[in-house]
Design a protein around this motif. Structure first.
Motif, PDB file in Angstrom:
ATOM      1  N   VAL A   1      65.977  70.818 -98.742  1.00  0.00           N
ATOM      2  CA  VAL A   1      66.907  70.146 -97.832  1.00  0.00           C
ATOM      3  C   VAL A   1      66.175  69.594 -96.607  1.00  0.00           C
ATOM      4  CG1 VAL A   1      68.900  70.496 -96.330  1.00  0.00           C
ATOM      5  CG2 VAL A   1      68.871  71.534 -98.592  1.00  0.00           C
ATOM      6  N   LEU A   2      65.216  70.362 -96.081  1.00  0.00           N
ATOM      7  CA  LEU A   2      64.515  69.949 -94.863  1.00  0.00           C
ATOM      8  C   LEU A   2      63.176  69.261 -95.117  1.00  0.00           C
ATOM      9  CD1 LEU A   2      65.125  73.014 -92.488  1.00  0.00           C
ATOM     10  CD2 LEU A   2      66.334  70.824 -92.544  1.00  0.00           C
TER      11      LEU A   2
ATOM     12  N   CYS B   1      61.944  66.200 -93.054  1.00  0.00           N
ATOM     13  CA  CYS B   1      61.865  66.221 -91.580  1.00  0.00           C
ATOM     14  C   CYS B   1      60.967  67.345 -91.077  1.00  0.00           C
ATOM     15  CB  CYS B   1      63.257  66.305 -90.978  1.00  0.00           C
ATOM     16  SG  CYS B   1      64.248  67.695 -91.498  1.00  0.00           S
TER      17      CYS B   1
ATOM     18  N   ASP C   1      73.717  67.032 -92.602  1.00  0.00           N
ATOM     19  CA  ASP C   1      73.389  65.618 -92.773  1.00  0.00           C
ATOM     20  C   ASP C   1      72.605  65.383 -94.053  1.00  0.00           C
ATOM     21  OD1 ASP C   1      74.685  64.983 -90.420  1.00  0.00           O
ATOM     22  OD2 ASP C   1      72.841  64.809 -89.234  1.00  0.00           O
ATOM     23  N   ALA C   2      71.606  66.232 -94.302  1.00  0.00           N
ATOM     24  CA  ALA C   2      70.766  66.063 -95.496  1.00  0.00           C
ATOM     25  C   ALA C   2      71.572  66.228 -96.777  1.00  0.00           C
ATOM     26  CB  ALA C   2      69.608  67.063 -95.472  1.00  0.00           C
TER      27      ALA C   2
END
Length: 112
Positions: free
Chosen positions: A70-71, A74, A91-92
Motif C-alpha cells: 500500500v505504501l 511513497c 488514499d492508496a
C-alpha cells in the motif's frame, strides 16, 4: 394511552431495514496495526513504516492488502502523526474517509 401497534413493522427480521438509516461499515480495517501506528514515534518515513510493519494487513470489504504494498509508492514521504498514515493508506486503496466509527482524531489518542 397506548400507541397503535403495526404488526407488520414489528417483525424480528431486518429484511426491510433502511441502509441509509445505519452507519456504513468502515471502508478499511487496520486491525492490530492501528494501535501499533498510534504508539509509533513520529515523525517517520513511509520506508521506516514499511520496514517495521510491512507485513501487517489492512482489510477492505472486498480484499486484503499488506502495508508494504500500500505504501510502496511513497517511501520518501514523512508522516507527522498516525492520522497522516491512515489518510495515505485510505488514499492508496481508493477509499474516502467516510468512516464515522474511526474519526481521524481517534488515531492520535490512545485509549486509557
Amino acid at each position: 394511552m397506548a400507541l397503535p401497534v403495526d404488526r407488520d413493522r414489528m417483525s424480528g427480521d431486518n429484511a426491510e431495514h433502511d441502509p441509509e438509516a445505519h452507519d456504513p461499515a468502515p471502508a478499511v480495517t487496520f486491525g492490530p496495526l492501528k494501535r501499533a501506528l498510534r504508539e509509533h514515534r513520529y515523525p517517520v518515513t513511509a520506508a521506516e513504516l514499511i520496514e517495521q510493519y510491512g507485513a501487517a494487513v489492512v482489510e477492505t470489504p472486498t480484499a486484503t492488502a499488506r502495508l508494504d504494498s500500500v505504501l510502496e509508492g511513497c517511501e520518501e514521504t514523512q508522516f507527522r502523526n498516525p492520522s497522516e498514515v491512515r489518510e495515505a493508506v485510505l488514499d492508496a486503496l481508493g477509499h474516502a474517509d467516510a468512516s464515522p466509527e474511526s474519526p481521524a482524531d481517534e488515531w492520535t489518542e490512545l485509549p486509557r
